[in-house]
Design a protein around this motif. Structure first.
Motif, PDB file in Angstrom:
ATOM      1  N   TYR A 391       0.996  -1.285  -0.373  1.00  0.00           N
ATOM      2  CA  TYR A 391      -0.104  -0.367  -0.231  1.00  0.00           C
ATOM      3  C   TYR A 391       0.792   1.238   0.139  1.00  0.00           C
ATOM      4  O   TYR A 391       1.586   1.664   0.845  1.00  0.00           O
ATOM      5  CB  TYR A 391      -1.244  -0.436   0.924  1.00  0.00           C
ATOM      6  N   TYR A 392       0.826   2.058  -1.391  1.00  0.00           N
ATOM      7  CA  TYR A 392       2.205   3.013  -1.407  1.00  0.00           C
ATOM      8  C   TYR A 392       1.450   4.783  -1.544  1.00  0.00           C
ATOM      9  O   TYR A 392       0.016   4.386  -1.947  1.00  0.00           O
ATOM     10  CB  TYR A 392       2.392   2.400  -2.461  1.00  0.00           C
ATOM     11  N   HIS A 393       2.329   5.377  -0.761  1.00  0.00           N
ATOM     12  CA  HIS A 393       1.604   6.579  -1.068  1.00  0.00           C
ATOM     13  C   HIS A 393       2.334   7.597  -1.795  1.00  0.00           C
ATOM     14  O   HIS A 393       3.242   7.439  -1.930  1.00  0.00           O
ATOM     15  CB  HIS A 393       1.320   7.015  -0.252  1.00  0.00           C
ATOM     16  N   ILE A 394       1.366   8.340  -2.344  1.00  0.00           N
ATOM     17  CA  ILE A 394       2.068   9.442  -3.293  1.00  0.00           C
ATOM     18  C   ILE A 394       1.366  11.066  -3.256  1.00  0.00           C
ATOM     19  O   ILE A 394       1.786  12.196  -3.332  1.00  0.00           O
ATOM     20  CB  ILE A 394       1.832   9.548  -4.865  1.00  0.00           C
ATOM     21  N   TRP A 405      -1.169  18.306  -2.461  1.00  0.00           N
ATOM     22  CA  TRP A 405      -0.656  18.914  -3.576  1.00  0.00           C
ATOM     23  C   TRP A 405      -0.431  18.167  -4.661  1.00  0.00           C
ATOM     24  O   TRP A 405      -0.930  18.303  -5.762  1.00  0.00           O
ATOM     25  CB  TRP A 405       0.331  20.189  -2.985  1.00  0.00           C
ATOM     26  N   ILE A 406       0.613  18.585  -5.393  1.00  0.00           N
ATOM     27  CA  ILE A 406       1.092  17.618  -6.462  1.00  0.00           C
ATOM     28  C   ILE A 406       2.461  16.385  -5.699  1.00  0.00           C
ATOM     29  O   ILE A 406       2.702  16.582  -4.932  1.00  0.00           O
ATOM     30  CB  ILE A 406       2.110  18.996  -6.831  1.00  0.00           C
ATOM     31  N   ALA A 407       2.909  16.260  -7.197  1.00  0.00           N
ATOM     32  CA  ALA A 407       3.609  14.689  -6.545  1.00  0.00           C
ATOM     33  C   ALA A 407       4.896  14.870  -7.152  1.00  0.00           C
ATOM     34  O   ALA A 407       5.261  15.318  -7.961  1.00  0.00           O
ATOM     35  CB  ALA A 407       2.850  13.600  -7.516  1.00  0.00           C
ATOM     36  N   THR A 408       5.273  14.183  -5.849  1.00  0.00           N
ATOM     37  CA  THR A 408       7.101  14.593  -6.186  1.00  0.00           C
ATOM     38  C   THR A 408       7.820  13.664  -5.973  1.00  0.00           C
ATOM     39  O   THR A 408       9.302  13.689  -4.792  1.00  0.00           O
ATOM     40  CB  THR A 408       7.673  15.733  -5.192  1.00  0.00           C
ATOM     41  N   THR A 409       6.850  12.495  -5.455  1.00  0.00           N
ATOM     42  CA  THR A 409       8.305  11.157  -5.010  1.00  0.00           C
ATOM     43  C   THR A 409       9.392  10.855  -6.255  1.00  0.00           C
ATOM     44  O   THR A 409       8.666  10.502  -7.728  1.00  0.00           O
ATOM     45  CB  THR A 409       6.689  10.259  -5.262  1.00  0.00           C
ATOM     46  N   ALA A 410      10.013  11.040  -6.544  1.00  0.00           N
ATOM     47  CA  ALA A 410      10.941  10.466  -7.097  1.00  0.00           C
ATOM     48  C   ALA A 410      10.906   9.463  -7.351  1.00  0.00           C
ATOM     49  O   ALA A 410      11.019   8.356  -7.029  1.00  0.00           O
ATOM     50  CB  ALA A 410      12.295  10.518  -6.271  1.00  0.00           C
TER      51      ALA A 410
END
Length: 795
Positions: A391-394, A405-410
């Protein structure tokens, strides 16, 4: 029966073999008849219409859809159950074959979703992106394959069996958009919205959805047509860690304390079990995935005893009752039904206290909400018949800070963390918390492409994946430069975290501060310039696109890039104002606020307001202050200065990790770390690499006759891979006494909060130095494999 026999005969006849050779002839899809069998699964009929729609989108000509074959050319759609073709597919999971023979195309699925993926494979090939509606990617009207299509291909089963999204924390996006723009007649997220969501998921080769479940939204089953929309697209419904057996206790319509009493199994089990029983009875006809166990209301801890061992016995009783309910209504043994247990937050403590989870239930390991896997299956757990998942979060709402707000997961971090889970047996269930779906498109695309075929990804190509994806959609431009800098800048501090507050903490930490970037040393100016440069680069690309392409690229990339820059301007210029008292800087900060509003306005008004209210505001969440206006001053002040405990030590000389000559088990990773190149100390599960060493020359900066060296080593703050392991490595210089570096922390502790907000943990220490040497060497030794070194400085 006669119709089925005729369909099967026509299928076999038209495969054709001439002189012992299969004949391949390209097909003009605009002139083909799309044929399916009425006796096949309902999704097959749906996909016949979808293929006709997609051909029409490209060529403005709609082919005929029929249950009878006529004159050639023909596109035959069917599952192996009906066609008898491709016996190697029979009994396999979600596979498809495409054959072009004798001027016809045959799309065969091992099951209905496999058939659907085959059809959508053709759709993408002729120029229809999965994001044609949900991100407004223009259909490629110049794609010639629609007039000349020929392919012979057999797919494999997906790498991960169940793949889907969790729509979560929808209060500031999907809910406002659906209720005020797209589904105004309902005033809620309902079947019209889920129809589009489930189409997108199928096009992304996903197969499950965890619906929105906050109390601001009507519960999924309060709108009965929503389940029918999911079923129409072959999408299974799953639920989050806090929704047992498809039951959403966060919704008052589902559970009302005044009506139903306390959500406490120890004191109110009859009412709780009756609710669960009713839900499975209502939904038994559909394919779903069932969350087992019990937590508190919404995202609260389980009520009753606080003793984890007592809670474990209670949960064992709960799961036995739940499995009985499933068997009663599904007509199958429980071990034949897909079930998950998610050891999330306090549920992990209960699991570690000895909770006995039936072997066939899939263990779904969560990340820590910031992209770092908290646990993966150990050797014993890897033997479970239910396997494991993630179960993974972005996107995340909660302490220490919202990230909505905005996606910033490398991309590299996502890959590296999911890879170790996958290698430990995490191939059964992947759920991605996407918040509101938008603006998370390219991160979602990467996640589902990995889940569908993980073998296509590697340490060597994952950092380039998103740029290549955008190139396929928008042409050859330097997306890599923009993405590398965008993610690297966010790695060092996410735009949402620029207020440096930690909510739900003590007052001195839950207020806003100025940043750790410095105008004195130039790191603040460098950061602003880097953001400005990628905004210029984005604008240059957008100016070269057609008017039809620009909205899509803005939704997928431009809004995030420009908004991140302005949020940094907002806080860095406020800091300059605090340090100098100069109101010109305050005006620059205010200008950034106006530009954030202008970007929001563009997002909500383009395309005649199609996405109006999707980003209804910069999401405040409930654990954030970054969205507020900074305070300004007309004289210098230290009132906003960041405490020294949160400042980062940096020593005078830095080792260039990118220049190291590295061989196994060590690896240089591109696309992660403060300088975007980091050193991985072995693979996380390669325990045999423990004890391996790498020598690093210290080329400059050490004074003669010095007998000690001050060192600062920054690591990526990951969790140990198992409860019986840690995060350790050793450092020594010139063969002298080694320093053991161990990153031990507890979730929710202040140390952990600072680490996940900064994406780093620093070790500062002195090492003995051999003063008789002219050249010095630092040695790193693996203790717990998988640690990632992102920066080394010394003096």
């Amino acid at each position: 029966m006669k119709q089925l026999t005729t369909f099967l005969f026509a299928w076999l006849l038209m495969i054709g073999v001439a002189n012992g050779q299969q004949m391949k002839a390209a097909v003009n899809l605009t002139k083909a008849t799309i044929v399916y069998n009425e006796a096949d699964a309902p999704l097959v009929k749906q996909m016949a219409q979808v293929l006709a729609d997609d051909i029409e989108r490209v060529a403005d000509v709609r082919p005929q859809v029929s249950i009878r074959s006529g004159k050639q050319p023909t596109v035959f759609l069917g599952t192996t159950k009906q066609t008898g073709r491709h016996r190697e597919l029979k009994g396999t999971w979600e596979r498809y074959a495409i054959d072009t023979k004798n001027g016809n195309i045959y799309v065969t699925g091992s099951d209905a979703r496999g058939l659907a993926y085959g059809v959508l494979h053709i759709s993408e090939a002729i120029g229809v992106s999965p994001w044609y509606w949900f991100a407004d990617v223009p259909v490629d009207k110049n794609n010639k394959r629609v007039y000349d299509y020929a392919e012979n291909y057999v797919s494999q089963s997906p790498s991960v069996k169940y793949r889907g999204i969790f729509i979560n924390d929808e209060d500031w996006g999907l809910k406002t958009w659906a209720s005020k723009t797209f589904e105004k007649e309902l005033g809620d997220i309902g079947p019209k919205t889920y129809d589009r969501v489930c189409e997108l998921l199928l096009r992304l080769k996903a197969n499950m959805l965890a619906p929105a479940m906050h109390s601001c939204t009507g519960a999924f089953y309060s709108h009965p047509e929503s389940q029918k929309m999911a079923d129409k697209w072959g999408i299974m419904i799953t639920t989050s860690h806090c929704e047992p057996l498809l039951f959403n206790n966060a919704a008052k319509s589902e559970w009302d304390k005044e009506r139903d009493g306390e959500w406490n199994y120890e004191t109110n089990s009859a009412t709780i079990l009756k609710k669960l029983d009713d839900r499975i009875r209502e939904t038994a006809q559909y394919d779903n995935i069932y969350t087992m166990g019990l937590r508190g209301l919404h995202d609260e801890a389980m009520k009753g005893s606080k003793d984890p061992k007592v809670r474990a016995r209670t949960l064992e009783n709960v799961m036995a009752k739940q499995r009985g309910i499933l068997e009663k209504y599904k007509g199958k043994k429980a071990e034949k039904l897909p079930q998950i247990f998610v050891p999330y937050k306090e549920a992990l403590d209960i699991y570690d206290a000895g909770l006995r989870v039936p072997d066939d239930i899939t263990l779904v390991w969560p990340d820590d909400n910031y992209g770092y896997m908290k646990r993966i299956s150990n050797k014993a757990e890897q033997q479970r018949s239910g396997h494991s998942g993630v179960y993974y979060h972005i996107s995340y709402l909660g302490t220490p800070h919202d990230n909505l707000w905005i996606a910033t997961t490398a991309p590299m971090l996502m890959y590296e963390e999911l890879l170790k889970a996958y290698n430990a047996g995490g191939d059964r269930y992947w759920l991605l918390n996407v918040g509101d779906i938008k603006p998370m498109e390219i991160e979602m695309q990467q996640f589902f492409d990995m889940a569908y075929d993980f073998s296509k990804f590697s340490y060597d190509n994952v950092n380039n994946y998103q740029a290549e994806f955008l190139t396929r959609l928008f042409g050859h431009h330097d997306f890599q430069y923009i993405l590398d800098n965008y993610y690297q800048l966010a790695w060092n501090r996410k735009p949402e975290f620029m207020g440096y507050e930690m909510e739900w903490d003590s007052p001195e930490y839950s207020r806003r501060y100025d940043t750790d970037f410095s105008f004195q040393t130039g790191t603040a100016q460098k950061r602003l310039t880097a953001y400005q440069d990628i905004c210029f680069a984005y604008d240059a690309i957008e100016s070269k696109l057609t008017p039809e392409q620009r909205p899509a690229l803005f939704e997928m990339l431009g809004y995030a890039v420009h908004s991140a820059y302005q949020m940094n301007r907002k806080y860095l210029y406020a800091q300059a104002n605090h340090e100098t008292g100069n109101m010109i800087y305050a005006e620059q900060s205010k200008d950034a606020c106006r530009k954030i509003d202008a970007l929001l306005e563009r997002y909500n008004t383009q395309l005649d307001g199609k996405w109006n209210q999707m980003i209804s505001e910069v999401p405040p969440g409930i654990v954030a202050l970054y969205q507020k206006m900074p305070e300004y001053t007309d004289k210098p002040t230290d009132a906003y200065r960041l405490p020294d405990s949160q400042r980062h030590p940096e020593l005078q000389h830095q080792i260039d990790l990118a220049s190291l000559n590295v061989s196994g088990p060590f690896r240089l990773l591109e696309g992660i770390g403060t300088d975007w190149k980091a050193l991985q100390l072995g693979q996380p599960l390669d325990f045999e690499s423990a004890g391996s060493t790498i020598n690093i020359p210290l080329s400059s900066g050490i004074s003669p006759r010095t007998n000690s060296l001050q060192v600062c080593i920054s690591v990526v703050p990951m969790w140990p891979v198992a409860a019986d392991r840690s995060n350790r490595f050793e450092v020594s210089v010139d063969g002298g006494k080694a320093e053991m570096c161990e990153n031990k922390f507890k979730e929710w502790s202040r140390e952990w909060k600072i680490q996940v907000l900064e994406n780093r943990k620093e070790f500062v220490f002195s090492l003995p130095l051999d003063a008789s040497r002219q050249n010095h060497t630092m040695t790193l030794k693996i203790v717990d494999p998988g640690q990632i070194i992102q920066k080394i400085t010394y003096e």
